[in-house]
Design a protein around this motif. Sequence first.
Motif, PDB file in Angstrom:
ATOM      1  N   UNK A   9       0.816  -1.228   0.000  1.00  0.00           N
ATOM      2  CA  UNK A   9       0.000   0.000   0.000  1.00  0.00           C
ATOM      3  C   UNK A   9       0.847   1.274   0.000  1.00  0.00           C
ATOM      4  N   UNK A  10       1.973   1.248   0.720  1.00  0.00           N
ATOM      5  CA  UNK A  10       2.844   2.425   0.739  1.00  0.00           C
ATOM      6  C   UNK A  10       3.482   2.653  -0.628  1.00  0.00           C
ATOM      7  N   UNK A  11       3.869   1.574  -1.302  1.00  0.00           N
ATOM      8  CA  UNK A  11       4.434   1.703  -2.647  1.00  0.00           C
ATOM      9  C   UNK A  11       3.405   2.296  -3.603  1.00  0.00           C
ATOM     10  N   UNK A  12       2.174   1.851  -3.492  1.00  0.00           N
ATOM     11  CA  UNK A  12       1.115   2.377  -4.348  1.00  0.00           C
ATOM     12  C   UNK A  12       0.865   3.857  -4.061  1.00  0.00           C
ATOM     13  N   UNK A  13       0.857   4.218  -2.797  1.00  0.00           N
ATOM     14  CA  UNK A  13       0.648   5.617  -2.417  1.00  0.00           C
ATOM     15  C   UNK A  13       1.766   6.504  -2.956  1.00  0.00           C
TER      16      UNK A  13
END
Length: 229
Positions: free
Chosen positions: A132-136
């Motif tokens: 999720x952090x990579x996507x954000x």
Amino acid sequence: MNLNSFEDGLRKELDKCFSEKGFAVFEKRGFAYVKERKGYTDYVFIRLGGKSYLHELYAQVSMGRKIELIESYWEEYAELLGIQRMRLTMSIDQLDERGVSQLGITLKDDDTEAVAKARDYIIQTFEKILYPQAEFMTDIRELDIVHNNVPDNTRYGSIEKWFRRMIIAKLAGNENYQKVLNLFLSMEQKAIQLDPENKAEYETMINIVGELDKKLSNVLPLKDPKDII
């Protein structure tokens, strides 16, 4: 259970789990997985260790993402500059004040469920925190904040991070692009004065920065901040 047995068991479990997610074993790195997609590549890194005197084992996990649009502008200079490090646009981890990863689990070496617990921890951390952090962060505005919202009087990271600062600022339409460029050049020019024996090396860097600036001269800001992939 010793560290070798722990690693062997965990590898088998994670090979299966990450294979189901479309990842392959990353042969160039000791214990890692890779997944190539259009425009970017994801990596998951596993680190194991233990303290025999405490009868403890630990497993840590982190992630990296390489975004082709950003890296493609400067990668041709890597060999000339002797940069052999793995080139990741973002490295995702949670570090404490000492720079030690907080994304890890510690287990007793006599725990019969140690492998299963480590497997579940790694998969859940990847799914709920790292990915999720990579996507954000796959957003030029967010990357611009991370790379360019830093003190001007600090040499921020490695040379390739300075290249990324320029590229990201341009793609984000950051009005401080010229300021980032001038700061980079001024540091290299100052280095010549402080270290004249390596003048040729710094002059090479200055020339490369100039070439990259020319490449970026006609690059327009992304209309959609998510269009970096």
